[in-house]
Design an enzyme around this catalytic site. Structure first.
Site, PDB file in Angstrom:
ATOM      1  N   TYR A 159     -59.317 118.435  63.916  1.00 33.83           N
ATOM      2  CA  TYR A 159     -57.883 118.324  64.221  1.00 33.83           C
ATOM      3  C   TYR A 159     -57.457 119.454  65.169  1.00 33.83           C
ATOM      4  O   TYR A 159     -56.803 119.214  66.186  1.00 33.83           O
ATOM      5  CB  TYR A 159     -57.077 118.358  62.925  1.00 33.83           C
ATOM      6  CG  TYR A 159     -55.578 118.241  63.146  1.00 33.83           C
ATOM      7  CD1 TYR A 159     -54.998 117.007  63.418  1.00 33.83           C
ATOM      8  CD2 TYR A 159     -54.751 119.360  63.093  1.00 33.83           C
ATOM      9  CE1 TYR A 159     -53.622 116.891  63.633  1.00 33.83           C
ATOM     10  CE2 TYR A 159     -53.384 119.262  63.308  1.00 33.83           C
ATOM     11  CZ  TYR A 159     -52.818 118.025  63.572  1.00 33.83           C
ATOM     12  OH  TYR A 159     -51.460 117.918  63.784  1.00 33.83           O
ATOM     13  N   LYS A 163     -56.065 119.124  69.066  1.00 37.37           N
ATOM     14  CA  LYS A 163     -54.740 119.539  69.552  1.00 37.37           C
ATOM     15  C   LYS A 163     -54.880 120.588  70.667  1.00 37.37           C
ATOM     16  O   LYS A 163     -54.055 120.635  71.578  1.00 37.37           O
ATOM     17  CB  LYS A 163     -53.894 120.064  68.396  1.00 37.37           C
ATOM     18  CG  LYS A 163     -53.455 118.969  67.412  1.00 37.37           C
ATOM     19  CD  LYS A 163     -52.555 117.916  68.057  1.00 37.37           C
ATOM     20  CE  LYS A 163     -51.958 116.958  67.038  1.00 37.37           C
ATOM     21  NZ  LYS A 163     -51.127 115.902  67.619  1.00 37.37           N
TER      22      LYS A 163
HETATM   23  P1  NDP Z   1     -47.829 110.840  59.782  1.00 37.73           P
HETATM   24  O1  NDP Z   1     -49.228 110.793  59.269  1.00 37.73           O
HETATM   25  O2  NDP Z   1     -46.706 110.870  58.830  1.00 37.73           O
HETATM   26  O3  NDP Z   1     -47.595 109.645  60.832  1.00 37.73           O
HETATM   27  C1  NDP Z   1     -48.526 109.433  61.849  1.00 37.73           C
HETATM   28  C2  NDP Z   1     -48.040 108.306  62.724  1.00 37.73           C
HETATM   29  O4  NDP Z   1     -49.011 108.096  63.769  1.00 37.73           O
HETATM   30  C3  NDP Z   1     -47.906 106.985  61.974  1.00 37.73           C
HETATM   31  O5  NDP Z   1     -46.806 106.276  62.486  1.00 37.73           O
HETATM   32  C4  NDP Z   1     -49.211 106.281  62.322  1.00 37.73           C
HETATM   33  O6  NDP Z   1     -49.148 104.864  62.264  1.00 37.73           O
HETATM   34  C5  NDP Z   1     -49.358 106.717  63.769  1.00 37.73           C
HETATM   35  N1  NDP Z   1     -50.699 106.481  64.274  1.00 37.73           N
HETATM   36  C6  NDP Z   1     -51.864 107.016  63.854  1.00 37.73           C
HETATM   37  N2  NDP Z   1     -52.884 106.511  64.564  1.00 37.73           N
HETATM   38  C7  NDP Z   1     -52.352 105.650  65.456  1.00 37.73           C
HETATM   39  C8  NDP Z   1     -52.873 104.809  66.456  1.00 37.73           C
HETATM   40  N3  NDP Z   1     -54.188 104.713  66.696  1.00 37.73           N
HETATM   41  N4  NDP Z   1     -52.032 104.057  67.183  1.00 37.73           N
HETATM   42  C9  NDP Z   1     -50.699 104.106  66.970  1.00 37.73           C
HETATM   43  N5  NDP Z   1     -50.133 104.862  66.020  1.00 37.73           N
HETATM   44  C10 NDP Z   1     -50.953 105.619  65.272  1.00 37.73           C
HETATM   45  O7  NDP Z   1     -47.787 112.142  60.724  1.00 37.73           O
HETATM   46  P2  NDP Z   1     -46.558 113.009  61.262  1.00 37.73           P
HETATM   47  O8  NDP Z   1     -45.387 112.145  61.462  1.00 37.73           O
HETATM   48  O9  NDP Z   1     -46.459 114.213  60.431  1.00 37.73           O
HETATM   49  O10 NDP Z   1     -47.167 113.476  62.658  1.00 37.73           O
HETATM   50  C11 NDP Z   1     -46.682 113.035  63.909  1.00 37.73           C
HETATM   51  C12 NDP Z   1     -47.298 113.935  64.971  1.00 37.73           C
HETATM   52  O11 NDP Z   1     -46.943 115.299  64.714  1.00 37.73           O
HETATM   53  C13 NDP Z   1     -48.825 113.910  64.991  1.00 37.73           C
HETATM   54  O12 NDP Z   1     -49.275 113.953  66.329  1.00 37.73           O
HETATM   55  C14 NDP Z   1     -49.204 115.189  64.252  1.00 37.73           C
HETATM   56  O13 NDP Z   1     -50.483 115.664  64.632  1.00 37.73           O
HETATM   57  C15 NDP Z   1     -48.093 116.121  64.690  1.00 37.73           C
HETATM   58  N6  NDP Z   1     -47.857 117.263  63.814  1.00 37.73           N
HETATM   59  C16 NDP Z   1     -47.362 117.088  62.541  1.00 37.73           C
HETATM   60  C17 NDP Z   1     -47.120 118.192  61.744  1.00 37.73           C
HETATM   61  C18 NDP Z   1     -46.541 118.076  60.366  1.00 37.73           C
HETATM   62  O14 NDP Z   1     -46.394 119.125  59.708  1.00 37.73           O
HETATM   63  N7  NDP Z   1     -46.190 116.899  59.890  1.00 37.73           N
HETATM   64  C19 NDP Z   1     -47.420 119.568  62.218  1.00 37.73           C
HETATM   65  C20 NDP Z   1     -47.933 119.618  63.560  1.00 37.73           C
HETATM   66  C21 NDP Z   1     -48.125 118.509  64.317  1.00 37.73           C
HETATM   67  P3  NDP Z   1     -49.601 103.999  60.950  1.00 37.73           P
HETATM   68  O15 NDP Z   1     -48.387 103.938  60.056  1.00 37.73           O
HETATM   69  O16 NDP Z   1     -49.973 102.678  61.523  1.00 37.73           O
HETATM   70  O17 NDP Z   1     -50.745 104.714  60.322  1.00 37.73           O
END
Ligand code: NDP
Length: 237
Positions: A159, A163
C-alpha cells in the site's frame, strides 16, 4: 459557477461523501462505481438531475472505455474535474518480509495503474473545459520523508509503495499537462473513519471531504504538481 465532476470509487467511504458534498453545492457529478446498483448510499443520492451513476471498474480498460463512452455521449461539452479516489488497502498481517509479488501487483493495479488508465481515458473530456483539475487521493503512508515516524501497525509495504508511486504519477501528469494549464495534484485525506480507515480513525468523513473540497476550489496554476493535506497545508512527499 456550476461544474461537472467525475469521481471514482463512489460507492462508499470518501468517494460517496465527495459525491454528497459536491452535489449539495449544486454541481453535476458522474459517480463512478464498480457496482453502483448495490450501493444504497449512492442510490439515495442519484436524482437524475445532478447526480448520475456510471459503472466503472478502475482495473478494467474495457470498463473504463465503456464509462467514457457513456459520459462522452451525455456531456460532449466536457468535464471540469476528475477525482481519482478509488483505492484498496492490504491485510494488516502484510509486512516487508512477507509481502508477496501478487499482493504488490494487486494493490498496484488499482492504486497506480487504475489512476493512470482512468486519467488517460478522461483527458479528452477534461481538455474541453478551462477548469482542468485532477485530484489524486494519496496517503501519508506514501510519503517517504515521514516513513520513520509512521505508525508501524499501519505500514503495509504494498500500500505504502503504491501511494509513493501514485505521488510520482501525479508529478508526471502535472509536468506533462502543465503547458495545457492543467492543475494536477495529490491530497492526503487524513486518517478517516471508513471501511479502510476503521472505527478508530480520528477524522470524520464530512470534515475530510469538506477540507479537500476547500483546497480543490482554491488551487490555481501554481499548485500544479503539489501535495496537500486535507486541512489545506502543503504536505511532504
Ligand atoms: P473504502 O475502502 O471505504 O472505499 C474504497 C472505494 O474504492 C470503494 O468505493 C471501492 O468500491 C472503490 N474501489 C476499490 N477498487 C476499485 C476499482 N477497481 N474500481 C473502482 N472502484 C474501486 O476506502 P476510503 O474511502 O477510506 O478510501 C478512499 C481513498 O482514500 C483511497 O484511495 C485510499 O487509499 C485513500 N485514503 C484513505 C484513508 C483513510 O483513512 N480512510 C487514509 C489515506 C488515504 P467497492 O465498493 O466496489 O469496493
Amino acid at each position: 459557477m456550476t461544474l461537472t465532476y467525475i469521481i471514482t470509487g463512489a460507492s462508499r467511504g470518501l468517494g460517496l461523501e465527495f459525491v454528497r458534498q459536491v452535489s449539495s453545492q449544486g454541481h453535476t457529478v458522474y459517480a463512478l462505481a464498480r457496482n453502483p446498483e448495490s450501493s444504497k448510499g449512492l442510490q439515495n443520492l442519484i436524482d437524475g438531475k445532478n447526480v448520475f451513476a456510471v459503472k466503472l471498474d478502475a482495473n478494467s480498460e474495457q470498463s473504463i472505455k465503456e464509462a467514457f463512452d457513456k459520459i462522452n455521449k451525455v456531456v460532449p461539452e466536457g468535464i471540469d474535474i476528475l477525482i481519482n479516489n478509488a483505492g484498496i488497502g492490504c491485510d494488516a498481517s502484510v509486512n516487508v518480509e512477507n509481502a508477496t509479488k501478487q499482493e504488490y501487483m494487486r494493490i498496484f493495479e488499482t492504486n497506480v495503474c487504475g489512476v493512470s488508465d482512468v486519467t488517460q481515458a478522461f483527458l479528452p473530456l477534461l481538455r474541453k473545459r478551462d477548469t482542468k483539475k485532477i485530484l489524486n487521493i494519496s496517503s501519508v503512508l506514501g510519503s517517504i520523508s515521514t516513513t520513520e515516524t509512521a505508525n508501524p501497525a499501519s505500514v503495509k509495504p504494498p500500500y505504502c509503495v503504491s501511494k509513493a508511486a501514485l505521488n510520482m504519477l501525479t508529478k508526471m501528469f502535472a509536468n506533462h499537462l502543465a503547458d495545457e494549464k492543467f492543475i494536477v495534484y495529490a491530497s492526503h485525506p487524513g486518517w478517516v473513519k471508513t471501511d479502510m480507515g476503521g472505527d478508530n480513525a480520528p477524522v470524520e468523513q464530512v470534515d475530510s471531504i469538506a477540507g479537500m473540497l476547500k483546497v480543490l476550489d482554491s488551487v490555481t496554476a501554481k499548485d500544479n504538481g503539489e501535495y496537500y493535506n486535507y486541512t489545506g497545508e502543503k504536505f511532504t512527499w
